[in-house]
Design an enzyme around this catalytic site. Sequence first.
Site, PDB file in Angstrom:
ATOM      1  N   PHE A 119       0.858  -1.182   0.000  1.00  0.00           N
ATOM      2  CA  PHE A 119       0.000   0.000   0.000  1.00  0.00           C
ATOM      3  C   PHE A 119       0.893   1.231   0.000  1.00  0.00           C
ATOM      4  CE2 PHE A 119      -4.621   0.587   1.276  1.00  0.00           C
ATOM      5  CZ  PHE A 119      -5.082  -0.458   0.505  1.00  0.00           C
ATOM      6  N   GLN A 240      -8.612  14.018   4.097  1.00  0.00           N
ATOM      7  CA  GLN A 240      -7.937  13.309   3.006  1.00  0.00           C
ATOM      8  C   GLN A 240      -8.804  13.180   1.751  1.00  0.00           C
ATOM      9  OE1 GLN A 240      -6.920   8.831   3.241  1.00  0.00           O
ATOM     10  NE2 GLN A 240      -4.970   9.882   3.313  1.00  0.00           N
ATOM     11  N   HIS A 242      -8.899  11.030  -1.435  1.00  0.00           N
ATOM     12  CA  HIS A 242      -8.307   9.798  -1.978  1.00  0.00           C
ATOM     13  C   HIS A 242      -8.099  10.004  -3.475  1.00  0.00           C
ATOM     14  CE1 HIS A 242      -7.775   5.642  -3.139  1.00  0.00           C
ATOM     15  NE2 HIS A 242      -7.790   5.264  -1.878  1.00  0.00           N
ATOM     16  N   LEU A 252     -15.153   4.762  -4.420  1.00  0.00           N
ATOM     17  CA  LEU A 252     -13.728   4.490  -4.265  1.00  0.00           C
ATOM     18  C   LEU A 252     -13.214   3.338  -5.128  1.00  0.00           C
ATOM     19  CD1 LEU A 252     -11.446   5.513  -2.365  1.00  0.00           C
ATOM     20  CD2 LEU A 252     -11.738   3.371  -1.159  1.00  0.00           C
ATOM     21  N   GLU A 255      -6.714   1.756  -3.175  1.00  0.00           N
ATOM     22  CA  GLU A 255      -5.273   1.887  -3.413  1.00  0.00           C
ATOM     23  C   GLU A 255      -4.661   0.511  -3.691  1.00  0.00           C
ATOM     24  OE1 GLU A 255      -3.508   4.809  -0.798  1.00  0.00           O
ATOM     25  OE2 GLU A 255      -2.025   3.307  -0.247  1.00  0.00           O
ATOM     26  N   ARG A 286      -1.063   9.394  -0.173  1.00  0.00           N
ATOM     27  CA  ARG A 286      -2.283   9.820  -0.864  1.00  0.00           C
ATOM     28  C   ARG A 286      -2.325  11.318  -1.194  1.00  0.00           C
ATOM     29  NH1 ARG A 286      -6.751   6.022   2.191  1.00  0.00           N
ATOM     30  NH2 ARG A 286      -5.990   4.163   1.156  1.00  0.00           N
ATOM     31  N   HIS A 353     -12.493  11.643   1.291  1.00  0.00           N
ATOM     32  CA  HIS A 353     -12.449  10.260   1.754  1.00  0.00           C
ATOM     33  C   HIS A 353     -12.365  10.075   3.261  1.00  0.00           C
ATOM     34  CE1 HIS A 353     -11.685   6.038   1.481  1.00  0.00           C
ATOM     35  NE2 HIS A 353     -10.471   6.122   1.980  1.00  0.00           N
ATOM     36  N   ARG A 398      -3.298  10.440   6.533  1.00  0.00           N
ATOM     37  CA  ARG A 398      -3.366   9.040   6.963  1.00  0.00           C
ATOM     38  C   ARG A 398      -2.846   8.121   5.865  1.00  0.00           C
ATOM     39  NH1 ARG A 398      -7.069   4.641   5.884  1.00  0.00           N
ATOM     40  NH2 ARG A 398      -8.527   5.970   4.756  1.00  0.00           N
TER      41      ARG A 398
HETATM   42  C1  FAD Z   1     -15.092   3.342   0.563  1.00  0.00           C
HETATM   43  C2  FAD Z   1     -14.127   3.310   1.698  1.00  0.00           C
HETATM   44  C3  FAD Z   1     -13.089   2.398   1.708  1.00  0.00           C
HETATM   45  C4  FAD Z   1     -12.181   2.359   2.770  1.00  0.00           C
HETATM   46  N1  FAD Z   1     -11.163   1.445   2.747  1.00  0.00           N
HETATM   47  C5  FAD Z   1     -10.317   1.376   3.796  1.00  0.00           C
HETATM   48  C6  FAD Z   1      -9.287   0.396   3.839  1.00  0.00           C
HETATM   49  O1  FAD Z   1      -9.156  -0.435   2.935  1.00  0.00           O
HETATM   50  N2  FAD Z   1      -8.456   0.387   4.896  1.00  0.00           N
HETATM   51  C7  FAD Z   1      -8.576   1.256   5.920  1.00  0.00           C
HETATM   52  O2  FAD Z   1      -7.785   1.183   6.855  1.00  0.00           O
HETATM   53  N3  FAD Z   1      -9.552   2.199   5.915  1.00  0.00           N
HETATM   54  C8  FAD Z   1     -10.426   2.265   4.886  1.00  0.00           C
HETATM   55  N4  FAD Z   1     -11.409   3.205   4.895  1.00  0.00           N
HETATM   56  C9  FAD Z   1     -11.618   4.030   6.085  1.00  0.00           C
HETATM   57  C10 FAD Z   1     -12.317   3.202   7.161  1.00  0.00           C
HETATM   58  O3  FAD Z   1     -13.157   2.248   6.565  1.00  0.00           O
HETATM   59  C11 FAD Z   1     -13.163   4.070   8.095  1.00  0.00           C
HETATM   60  O4  FAD Z   1     -12.388   5.113   8.590  1.00  0.00           O
HETATM   61  C12 FAD Z   1     -13.674   3.247   9.266  1.00  0.00           C
HETATM   62  O5  FAD Z   1     -14.323   2.084   8.822  1.00  0.00           O
HETATM   63  C13 FAD Z   1     -14.595   4.038  10.179  1.00  0.00           C
HETATM   64  O6  FAD Z   1     -15.095   3.181  11.164  1.00  0.00           O
HETATM   65  P1  FAD Z   1     -15.927   3.711  12.401  1.00  0.00           P
HETATM   66  O7  FAD Z   1     -16.231   2.532  13.250  1.00  0.00           O
HETATM   67  O8  FAD Z   1     -15.241   4.852  13.002  1.00  0.00           O
HETATM   68  O9  FAD Z   1     -17.266   4.294  11.766  1.00  0.00           O
HETATM   69  P2  FAD Z   1     -18.341   3.725  10.710  1.00  0.00           P
HETATM   70  O10 FAD Z   1     -18.028   2.374  10.223  1.00  0.00           O
HETATM   71  O11 FAD Z   1     -18.521   4.806   9.721  1.00  0.00           O
HETATM   72  O12 FAD Z   1     -19.635   3.608  11.602  1.00  0.00           O
HETATM   73  C14 FAD Z   1     -20.293   4.724  12.161  1.00  0.00           C
HETATM   74  C15 FAD Z   1     -21.483   4.246  12.960  1.00  0.00           C
HETATM   75  O13 FAD Z   1     -22.062   5.343  13.649  1.00  0.00           O
HETATM   76  C16 FAD Z   1     -23.460   5.295  13.521  1.00  0.00           C
HETATM   77  N5  FAD Z   1     -23.979   6.657  13.680  1.00  0.00           N
HETATM   78  C17 FAD Z   1     -23.504   7.804  13.146  1.00  0.00           C
HETATM   79  N6  FAD Z   1     -24.227   8.858  13.545  1.00  0.00           N
HETATM   80  C18 FAD Z   1     -25.195   8.365  14.351  1.00  0.00           C
HETATM   81  C19 FAD Z   1     -26.275   8.947  15.079  1.00  0.00           C
HETATM   82  N7  FAD Z   1     -26.533  10.263  15.056  1.00  0.00           N
HETATM   83  N8  FAD Z   1     -27.063   8.122  15.800  1.00  0.00           N
HETATM   84  C20 FAD Z   1     -26.852   6.791  15.825  1.00  0.00           C
HETATM   85  N9  FAD Z   1     -25.843   6.196  15.162  1.00  0.00           N
HETATM   86  C21 FAD Z   1     -25.034   6.975  14.442  1.00  0.00           C
HETATM   87  C22 FAD Z   1     -23.702   4.684  12.169  1.00  0.00           C
HETATM   88  O14 FAD Z   1     -25.001   4.119  12.088  1.00  0.00           O
HETATM   89  C23 FAD Z   1     -22.597   3.618  12.140  1.00  0.00           C
HETATM   90  O15 FAD Z   1     -23.045   2.468  12.798  1.00  0.00           O
HETATM   91  C24 FAD Z   1     -12.330   3.257   3.843  1.00  0.00           C
HETATM   92  C25 FAD Z   1     -13.375   4.163   3.839  1.00  0.00           C
HETATM   93  C26 FAD Z   1     -14.248   4.209   2.778  1.00  0.00           C
HETATM   94  C27 FAD Z   1     -15.337   5.240   2.803  1.00  0.00           C
END
Ligand code: FAD
Length: 587
Positions: A119, A240, A242, A252, A255, A286, A353, A398
Site C-alpha cells: 500500500f 484526506q 483519496h 472508491l 489503493e 495519498r 475520503h 493518513r
Molecule cells: C469506501 C471506503 C473504503 C475504505 N477502505 C479502507 C481500507 O481499505 N483500509 C482502511 O484502513 N480504511 C479504509 N477506509 C476508512 C475506514 O473504513 C473508516 O475510517 C472506518 O471504517 C470508520 O469506522 P468507524 O467505526 O469509526 O465508523 P463507521 O463504520 O462509519 O460507523 C459509524 C457508525 O455510527 C453510527 N452513527 C452515526 N451517527 C449516528 C447517530 N446520530 N445516531 C446513531 N448512530 C449513528 C452509524 O449508524 C454507524 O453504525 C475506507 C473508507 C471508505 C469510505
Amino acid sequence: MGIPTRHFDALIIGAGGAGLNAALQLAGADLRVAVVSKVFPTRSHTVAAQGGVNAALANVLPDSWHWHMFDTVKGSDYLGDQDAIEFMCREAIPTVYELEHAGVPFSRLDDGKIYQRAFGGQSQNFGGDQAARTCAAADRTGHAILHTLYQQNIRARTHFFDEFFAIDLVRDAEGVICGALVLEIETGEPLLIESKATLLATGGWGQVFRTTSNAHINTGDGAAMALRAGIPLMDMEFFQFHPTGIAGKGMLITEGTRGEGGYLINKDGERFMERYAPRAKDLASRDVVSRAIVTEVKEGRGCGENGDYVMLKLDHLGEAVISKRLPGIRESSQIFAGVDPVIEPIPVFPTAHYAMGGIPTDRFGRVAMPAGHGSEEVVVGLYAAGECACASVHGANRLGGNSLLDILVFGRLAGKDIIEYVRENPYQRTVDSASLEQAMGRLRRWEHKGEGPTVQQLRADFRKCMEDHAGVFRTEEIMAEGYNKLCELRDRLPEVRLTDQSKVFNTARIEALELENMMDVGMSIAVSALHRQESRGAHSRPDYPARDDQTWLKHSLYYREGDRMDYKPVRTKPLTVESFPPKERVY
Ligand SMILES: Cc1cc2nc3c(=O)[nH]c(=O)nc-3n(C[C@H](O)[C@H](O)[C@H](O)COP(=O)(O)OP(=O)(O)OC[C@H]3O[C@@H](n4cnc5c(N)ncnc54)[C@H](O)[C@@H]3O)c2cc1C
C-alpha cells in the site's frame, strides 16, 4: 415530561468497527452495553473498506512494527503524536491475530498465512524498499471484519438499538455526561438512554463534500454532538482526498489496485507519477498522488472531452489477478463507470475520503481537552473512538490501511478502559432536566415545516461550497470567500423547509438534524484551514507552499462558540524508542 428511559453500564453510539470492537470487550466482561446505530449495524461505513488493515506480520516481505511506526510518522507529515503511533503499530499485530481467531476470512498465501499487499507510503527499513503490510480479505476487508464483529456481539448478547438516531449527549447537574437522547426512526419517539460511560463511535463526515467515497450516513453527528457539548475538534483542516474515486461520481477504487501493480496515466498515456515521486511512483502517499492528479488536469493533460480526470490502468495485470484480488473493483467499475478494467482503464479523480482530525482523545479513548495553563483534562465518562476521534495517529495525512487499524485498536482499548471506569464508578448519575430539555429542544426545532429552501437545496449548496473552497488546493482568498458563504448558509438553516408529506416526515426531520451536524463540522474544517498558514500533508496552500515547523508543528483545536481556534503541542516523544525528528518528506 415522561420520556421513556433505559439504563445501561455503557452506551456506544455507532456500530462500525470501532463501536463493535469496544462493545465486544464490554459484553465479554458482563457489562450491560447498548449499541445505538442509525442504520442496521452491518451497513456502517466500515463495511465498505476495501484494501485492508496494516500490521507488520512480515508474511510476504520482511517487516517490523518500528518500520510501520516510521512510515506512519512520516506519512502524518510529523504532526501525529509519536507515543500514540508507536502504541498503534505495536498493537496492530495482536489485533489482527485476534480478528483472525474471531473468524475474519482473510485471503491466504500458499503457505496458509494471511495475505498482505503493498500500500502507499509503506517501506522497509525506515524509508527503503516498498513493504507489503496490508492484510486483506480480497478487496472486501471491511465487510469481512464488520460481519465477524457483529456476529461475535450477537453471541455475546450486546443489546442493539438498530435504526435509532442519537440527537445529543445529556449531563447530570454537575455537568458530567451520563447518556444520550435518541430517536427511534421508525416511530419518531424519543428515548433517553442513561449510562455510566458513553462512547462516541459515529464515524467520519465525508458527506460534507459534494464528491465523496463515504456513505450517506457519514454526516459527522458525533463530532457535532461533541462540539455542542463544548468540546473542541482537533486538526480538522486535515481531510484526506483519496486519489482514485470514480471520476464525477466519487465511489472508491482502492489503493490496492496500485498495490497490485496498477498505475495512473494522463491523456498522453504518460505514467506521470514518475515525475512527482520518482521512487514510490503510484504508491506515494495519498496527498502527494491527489495533488499530482489535480495538477495534471489543471495543466491540460487530463483525459476525456473536458480533460477533467486521469486514467487508472489495470488491464496489464490480467483477468486472473483482477478476478482473484480485486473482484469488487471490477464490479464497481462496470456499474459506475461502465468500463471493465480487464480491458480498459478506469477514469478517476480525487474524492473526499477520510477525516484525520476529530474529537481529541488519549491512547485509551478518553476524551481529553485543554484545561488552561497548557494542562489537559479528561472529560469524565466520555470516550471517543474510530474515525470521529483523533487519537492523533494520522496527523496531517493518513496512510492507507491505517484507519481500519485505528478503529480496531482504539475501539478495543476504549472498551477495556470503560470496564475499569465502570468498576470504579458503579453508580448511575441522574440526568439533569435542563440538559434533557435542551436536547429535546433540538428535536422540537424540526417539528415545524419552514418556509425557506428545502433541506436538499441547502445541503447541496453547502456541500458544493465545501468542495469549491476547502478542496485539494486552498488559498487565503478561496477560503475566506468560502467562510463567508458558509456563514450565510448557516444563517439560512433555521428557516429550512421540511418535506410536507406526513409519511416521510420522520426521515425529513433526520435529514435536517444531519444537515445541522454537517454544517457545524464543515465550519470547523473551513475555520481551521483558514488559520493554518503552511502546507502540511493533506492541507495544501499554494500561498504558503512550505511546511513551517517553527510556527505550525502544533495541533489545532476548533471551538464552536464564536468559531474560536486554540492550539496544543504535538507529542514528539514515543513510548520506548527514539523520536523521529521532522525531515523533508519525499517519496
Ligand atoms: C469506501 C471506503 C473504503 C475504505 N477502505 C479502507 C481500507 O481499505 N483500509 C482502511 O484502513 N480504511 C479504509 N477506509 C476508512 C475506514 O473504513 C473508516 O475510517 C472506518 O471504517 C470508520 O469506522 P468507524 O467505526 O469509526 O465508523 P463507521 O463504520 O462509519 O460507523 C459509524 C457508525 O455510527 C453510527 N452513527 C452515526 N451517527 C449516528 C447517530 N446520530 N445516531 C446513531 N448512530 C449513528 C452509524 O449508524 C454507524 O453504525 C475506507 C473508507 C471508505 C469510505
